[in-house]
Design a protein around this motif. Structure first.
Motif, PDB file in Angstrom:
ATOM      1  N   THR B   7       0.824  -1.203   0.000  1.00 53.82           N
ATOM      2  CA  THR B   7       0.000   0.000   0.000  1.00 53.82           C
ATOM      3  C   THR B   7       0.863   1.260   0.000  1.00 53.82           C
ATOM      4  N   VAL B  10       1.513   2.428  -3.559  1.00 62.79           N
ATOM      5  CA  VAL B  10       0.393   2.639  -4.471  1.00 62.79           C
ATOM      6  C   VAL B  10       0.544   3.984  -5.184  1.00 62.79           C
ATOM      7  N   VAL B  11       0.450   3.941  -6.479  1.00 60.11           N
ATOM      8  CA  VAL B  11       0.622   5.175  -7.255  1.00 60.11           C
ATOM      9  C   VAL B  11      -0.659   5.442  -8.030  1.00 60.11           C
ATOM     10  N   ARG B  12      -0.998   6.668  -8.118  1.00 57.99           N
ATOM     11  CA  ARG B  12      -2.168   7.025  -8.927  1.00 57.99           C
ATOM     12  C   ARG B  12      -1.735   7.144 -10.370  1.00 57.99           C
ATOM     13  N   LYS B  13      -2.419   6.391 -11.229  1.00 59.01           N
ATOM     14  CA  LYS B  13      -1.962   6.414 -12.606  1.00 59.01           C
ATOM     15  C   LYS B  13      -2.991   6.963 -13.579  1.00 59.01           C
ATOM     16  N   SER B  14      -4.193   7.266 -13.069  1.00 59.76           N
ATOM     17  CA  SER B  14      -5.236   7.640 -14.017  1.00 59.76           C
ATOM     18  C   SER B  14      -4.881   8.926 -14.755  1.00 59.76           C
ATOM     19  N   ILE B 186     -16.608   9.719 -26.611  1.00 61.45           N
ATOM     20  CA  ILE B 186     -17.720   9.471 -25.688  1.00 61.45           C
ATOM     21  C   ILE B 186     -18.002   7.969 -25.595  1.00 61.45           C
ATOM     22  N   HIS B 190     -17.052   6.764 -22.022  1.00 56.31           N
ATOM     23  CA  HIS B 190     -18.235   7.042 -21.208  1.00 56.31           C
ATOM     24  C   HIS B 190     -19.405   6.109 -21.446  1.00 56.31           C
ATOM     25  N   ARG B 195     -16.350   0.625 -22.168  1.00 56.53           N
ATOM     26  CA  ARG B 195     -15.639   0.037 -21.029  1.00 56.53           C
ATOM     27  C   ARG B 195     -15.452  -1.453 -21.208  1.00 56.53           C
ATOM     28  N   PHE B 198     -12.318  -2.304 -22.980  1.00 56.49           N
ATOM     29  CA  PHE B 198     -11.146  -2.362 -22.098  1.00 56.49           C
ATOM     30  C   PHE B 198     -11.135  -3.656 -21.288  1.00 56.49           C
ATOM     31  N   ALA B 199     -12.297  -4.024 -20.763  1.00 54.97           N
ATOM     32  CA  ALA B 199     -12.375  -5.217 -19.909  1.00 54.97           C
ATOM     33  C   ALA B 199     -11.969  -6.464 -20.688  1.00 54.97           C
ATOM     34  N   SER B 202      -8.310  -6.508 -21.159  1.00 55.55           N
ATOM     35  CA  SER B 202      -7.532  -6.718 -19.941  1.00 55.55           C
ATOM     36  C   SER B 202      -7.576  -8.166 -19.498  1.00 55.55           C
ATOM     37  N   GLY B 268      -3.055  -4.764 -25.061  1.00 55.46           N
ATOM     38  CA  GLY B 268      -4.459  -4.552 -24.771  1.00 55.46           C
ATOM     39  C   GLY B 268      -4.730  -3.710 -23.542  1.00 55.46           C
ATOM     40  N   ALA B 269      -5.980  -3.268 -23.430  1.00 54.28           N
ATOM     41  CA  ALA B 269      -6.530  -2.593 -22.251  1.00 54.28           C
ATOM     42  C   ALA B 269      -5.955  -1.214 -21.981  1.00 54.28           C
ATOM     43  N   ILE B 270      -5.048  -0.734 -22.833  1.00 53.45           N
ATOM     44  CA  ILE B 270      -4.541   0.623 -22.641  1.00 53.45           C
ATOM     45  C   ILE B 270      -4.696   1.360 -23.963  1.00 53.45           C
TER      46      ILE B 270
END
Lengths: 510, 322
Positions: B7, B10-14, B186, B190, B195, B198-199, B202, B268-270
């Motif tokens: 923990t 933990v880095v914020r990557k968004s 969009i 969104h 989404r 992406f799933a 991933s 994938g996923a990025i």
């Protein structure tokens, strides 16, 4: 007990006196962060002995193998090879000493021939060219000599898994192996193949090779081994001379644990019938009947590969059933897809976090909301606010330790990842929750949190199917316990009506 | 896997996604500034408009391609689809169909090709590389067969003028990028199915067990890619005024390169929508600048290759460190 111990020690002393042990471990220990995978162990292996190691799933057997083969490095302790202290820090070093392992899953090249596999990395080369014919002839000679009726020129992938395992063993045998570890070698073997393997093990022993034999099947341990060591919860609890012990003693050593009082169990009045499976069959399981009521935990216990996960995957629509029927709240249903199962009100937290449970390189919030995007979508779009609120609430409710919903799941600890695997279903409004090994690789604190969560779900009127390979967990939590063995539901017990010994014997099949 | 050690790191990557986008824009601006200083002709209205037109079509292709790459797939057919659709559009126009009909039919052809890819991958279980490689070669073949290898000239001024005209100071072709880009953004970021893309990329199994319709998601990604390609086919037909099955040769590689430069991961996923758009204009600027600087056009290809290695390498470093 004391007497047997004394016998054991005397026998051990006698073996040790015969020669310097080929491999000796003193205070060998392995920690993964807070998890104590192997507590300090002293153990010596004599030249030419067959040493069995038994223990439940998660007792530390695979940690021990990995330490011996140099796949992982020890946290502390010493290792002596023929009396000399050694590092044993890399697989290469282990192989140099002549330490090899034959794994349950064959790690060879399926697309090469048997002969090519046997000589892989050690090819017979003439002026830079492979001498394929010569290698095939030599491989065939070795196989014939070992008494395996297997062709050397076919592709490895054309053989059965059992036959591939024999090839893997033969490969280890011709490489000057002096210390050979078998990890559950007979799991996929037929009786004839197992007999061939045992014959090979006997020959290797005659040649002075030390064999470490890991198996759940106690009858094999008694058939083969000279001595047997027992692991329990990462502790080496004892070593016995095989001829001086019996199955009852081994089983009681395997499970006689100091229970940490973390099991949180609340009892609820069994409510309406949620799900009933009648004579259900499918890939990996056969003729299973069980029912789950609201407020009830149904536990499925068995060894890994006993067909429990396959059974629940069929309930969840991942695999089609081949026979029998499923009733949901009294009505017969034909569950063809995961979506359909979810719409009925079934949720499943799968066995493998990495492979089935999580999108590991996507954010925490994304993973938590993945099953409910369809619920919160408005006019085709996922509103930011709903997405954010739901994720934040879940993170707070489950006490997930993370920097926020935007952090990637891969940055979380195993326990926190598991909270997400489970937590993502809590908002979904399911009635039946299936948890497949919910506490594997999870620290004690998180385990307790997960058990309290189960009680909360029951209080809200849900039913639970709990799969675990860790007997105390299902034993302490399940209102009804089913024991699976080789794809069949062979026994059922009400809460605390059978002993650990009985249940383990049923699961192992002794 | 200890709780306390993990923990702490933990880095914020968004936000990193946007940061990377800004870095790319920075690179694009730096290239423009260098070119404005070193050449007289770069910062002229004619050249900038030309640059926008050049980059637009690859940009639209790259957006479609990105949907597919996020699912860990690949679409090699987009260049061939563009060429094939110029033929379809030209044939329809020369047979006196209206422009509206032409647009609808051509886009429908794109949808059909994408559905076919989805069918091959989902129902037949073919690897995306193989099924789209197969359509790459066969679409060119069908196009040549239909036209007997000839070029169809489009005699419809309204249609061809569209690609040359401007609107509020920007070329129409560039407006088309915006027309595709905003809904694409969009959709990807969104909407539910965005989404799911992406799933699926991933962890397909986790997505399936979470109730995601994986098959439909795969169909959707390939259909969007082919439809974008068909749309580019219309734009190209308008720009060059002919239909020819051999047009847009190698554009699939430029689209993939733009997407990858724009931060899309082939694992994938990025990925994003703005990344590939910027990536496409970076490539266009390199080509444009090399022309103005009189760099041998063979060098342009080499520079593009080196740039791909460099950008993706730095992106990998950043992700690994994070």
């Amino acid at each position: 007990m004391i007497e047997t111990n004394l016998h054991g020690q005397m026998a051990e002393a006698a073996v040790a006196a015969a020669s310097v042990p080929i491999l000796e471990l003193r205070g060998l220990e392995k920690r993964y962060g807070a998890t104590h995978a192997l507590k300090p162990a002293d153990l010596s292996f004599a030249r030419g002995e067959i040493h069995a190691i038994v223990g439940e799933n998660g007792a530390g057997k695979s940690t021990l193998i990995k330490l011996l083969t140099g796949v992982i490095t020890r946290t502390s302790g010493e290792v002596f090879w023929e009396g000399q202290p050694v590092g044993l820090a890399t697989p290469h070093e282990a192989i140099e000493f002549g330490i090899n392992a034959v794994h349950q899953e064959v790690v060879l090249c399926r697309h090469l021939t048997v002969a090519a596999n046997m000589f892989l990395g050690d090819e017979d080369v003439n002026f830079g060219l492979l001498r394929k014919g010569e290698m095939t002839r030599r491989a065939q000679a070795i196989l014939d000599d070992l008494g395996f009726q297997l062709p050397a020129h076919v592709l490895l992938g054309d053989l059965t898994i059992g036959q591939q395992q024999l090839i893997a063993t033969a490969r280890a045998a011709i490489r000057g192996t002096r210390f050979l570890i078998f990890d559950e070698p007979t799991a996929y073997l037929t009786r004839t193949e197992a007999a061939q393997l045992f014959a090979l093990i006997g020959r290797l022993k005659e040649r002075g090779v030390t064999i470490v034999y890991i198996s759940h099947r106690l009858e094999e341990v008694f058939e083969l081994s000279d001595r047997v060591s027992i692991l329990r919860d990462g502790t080496l609890v004892g070593t016995r001379v095989t001829s001086e012990t019996n199955e009852t003693e081994l089983i009681s050593l395997m499970i006689n644990r100091s229970l940490e009082q973390i099991y949180h169990k609340e009892f609820f009045q069994a409510g309406e019938m949620l799900l009933e499976a009648k004579n259900l069959s499918g890939p990996g399981f056969h003729d299973v009947s069980l029912s789950v009521r609201a407020g009830q935990i149904v536990g499925l216990y068995g060894l890994i590969g006993a067909g429990r996960s396959e059974f629940v995957m069929s309930l969840f629509g991942r695999q089609r059933k081949t026979g029998g029927s499923i009733f949901w709240q009294g009505k017969e249903v034909d569950i063809r897809s995961e979506r359909q199962a979810m719409d009925l009100g079934i949720a499943l937290a799968p066995e493998s976090r990495r492979d089935q449970g999580l999108c590991i390189n996507l954010p925490v919030g994304f993973n938590l909301n993945l099953p409910i995007f369809s619920h919160i979508t408005m006019a085709g779009l996922v509103p930011f606010s709903a997405d954010r609120q739901r994720a934040d609430r879940q993170i707070a409710d489950l006490q997930v330790k993370t920097s926020g919903r935007g952090a990637l799941v891969s940055s979380l600890s195993g326990g926190n990842q598991q909270k997400i695997v489970i937590g993502k279903w809590l908002n979904h409004g399911a009635r039946l929750f299936i948890f497949d090994e919910p506490t594997v690789g999870v620290d004690v604190g998180t385990k307790a949190e997960i058990y309290r969560l189960l009680a909360r779900l029951l209080a809200e009127g849900a039913g639970i199917i709990l799969i675990s390979s860790y007997l105390p967990e299902v034993y302490e939590l399940a209102d009804e316990l089913h024991v699976f063995r080789r794809g069949e539901d062979i026994a059922r017990h009400a809460y605390h009506t059978a002993s650990h010994e009985e249940i383990l014997s049923e699961a192992i099949g002794v | 896997m200890s709780t306390d050690t993990k923990t702490a790191t933990v880095v914020r990557k968004s936000n990193a996604n946007w940061l990377f986008g800004l870095t790319l824009i920075g690179l694009l601006l730096a290239m423009c500034i260098v070119l404005s200083l070193t050449t007289k002709s770069f910062l002229t209205e004619a050249n900038i408009m030309n640059l926008m037109r050049q980059g637009s079509m690859i940009a639209i292709l790259a957006v479609g391609e990105t949907f597919v790459i996020i699912t860990t797939g690949i679409d090699l057919s987009v260049g061939a689809v563009v060429g094939f659709c110029t033929v379809i559009a030209a044939w329809l126009l020369t047979h006196d169909f209206s422009i509206t009909t032409t647009i609808i039919v051509t886009l429908a052809v794109g949808v059909a090709i994408g559905m076919f890819h989805g069918f091959g991958i989902v129902q037949m279980g073919l690897p995306p590389f193989i099924i789209t490689l197969a359509t790459l070669t066969s679409l060119r073949g069908i196009g040549l067969l239909v036209t007997n290898g000839a070029t169809i000239n489009i005699v419809n001024d309204t249609f061809t003028e569209f690609s040359r005209n401007d609107f509020v100071g920007l070329p129409n072709l560039f407006w088309m990028v915006i027309l595709v880009g905003i809904p694409a953004y969009i959709f990807l970021h969104h909407s539910r199915y965005g989404r799911y893309i992406f799933a699926v990329g991933s962890n397909m199994e986790a997505a399936r067990l979470s109730g995601v319709n994986v098959k439909l998601t795969v169909y959707l990604a390939y259909t969007l890619s082919s439809t974008c390609a068909a749309f580019v086919g219309l734009l190209l037909a308008a720009r060059i005024g002919v239909g020819n099955a051999m047009q847009a040769d190698g554009w699939e590689l430029q689209a993939i390169a733009s997407s990858v430069i724009g931060g899309t991961s082939l694992f994938g996923a990025i990925g994003s929508v703005h990344g590939p758009l910027i990536g496409a204009f970076i490539l266009a600027t390199i080509n444009n600048g090399a022309n103005l600087l009189n760099v041998n056009s063979f060098w342009q290809r080499i520079i593009t290759g080196l740039l791909i290695i460099l950008i993706v390498y730095f992106d990998q470093l950043r992700r690994r460190r994070g």
